[in-house]
Scaffold this active site. Sequence first.
Site, PDB file in Angstrom:
ATOM      1  N   CYS A  18       6.738  16.941  10.719  1.00  0.00           N
ATOM      2  CA  CYS A  18       6.320  16.579   9.365  1.00  0.00           C
ATOM      3  C   CYS A  18       5.342  17.605   8.799  1.00  0.00           C
ATOM      4  O   CYS A  18       5.389  17.932   7.616  1.00  0.00           O
ATOM      5  CB  CYS A  18       5.706  15.181   9.364  1.00  0.00           C
ATOM      6  SG  CYS A  18       6.899  13.901   9.836  1.00  0.00           S
ATOM      7  N   THR A  19       4.467  18.112   9.649  1.00  0.00           N
ATOM      8  CA  THR A  19       3.526  19.135   9.208  1.00  0.00           C
ATOM      9  C   THR A  19       4.272  20.413   8.835  1.00  0.00           C
ATOM     10  O   THR A  19       4.012  21.011   7.782  1.00  0.00           O
ATOM     11  CB  THR A  19       2.485  19.419  10.307  1.00  0.00           C
ATOM     12  OG1 THR A  19       1.752  18.211  10.549  1.00  0.00           O
ATOM     13  CG2 THR A  19       1.540  20.531   9.902  1.00  0.00           C
TER      14      THR A  19
END
Length: 158
Positions: free
Chosen positions: A46-47
Amino acid sequence: MDQLAVGDRAPDFSAPVSGGGTVRLSQLRGGTVVLYFYPRDGTAGCTREACDFRDARDDFAAVGCTILGVSADSVWSHEKFRARHGLPFQLVCDRDHAICEAYGVWREKVLFGRRYKGTVRTTFVIDGHGMIRAVFDRVRVRGHVARVLQSVAGERPL
């Protein structure tokens, strides 16, 4: 609900966002919206996805595109995530999974043999009339943002 497909009308929603206030999808009509759903703030995939969108922000802006990230995380979590990575776009708080369910991305997942409901990483490109023009389902992060940008550049709003 089944996942939405190209040609479907994007369900409208109003939800709290990082930075305070709320966003209503219908208020963004007239320009293209990249609505990307992701499982959780701060995880590796997600990062990377968020930072890839951050790094391509100017390219998306050049074709009149707004980026919105959606997850079930709290506004507070979104604020920390945005600040930590310098994200220049809003993150939408979907605590009750209503938006994920409306878009058909709140689905059964399997991890180490355990079945559970969660957000399946999915991106929708929505045109200026509120219609879905592209769907990227079960996204693999590497190279994803470049594929979305290519799609957006070819699907400029009327």
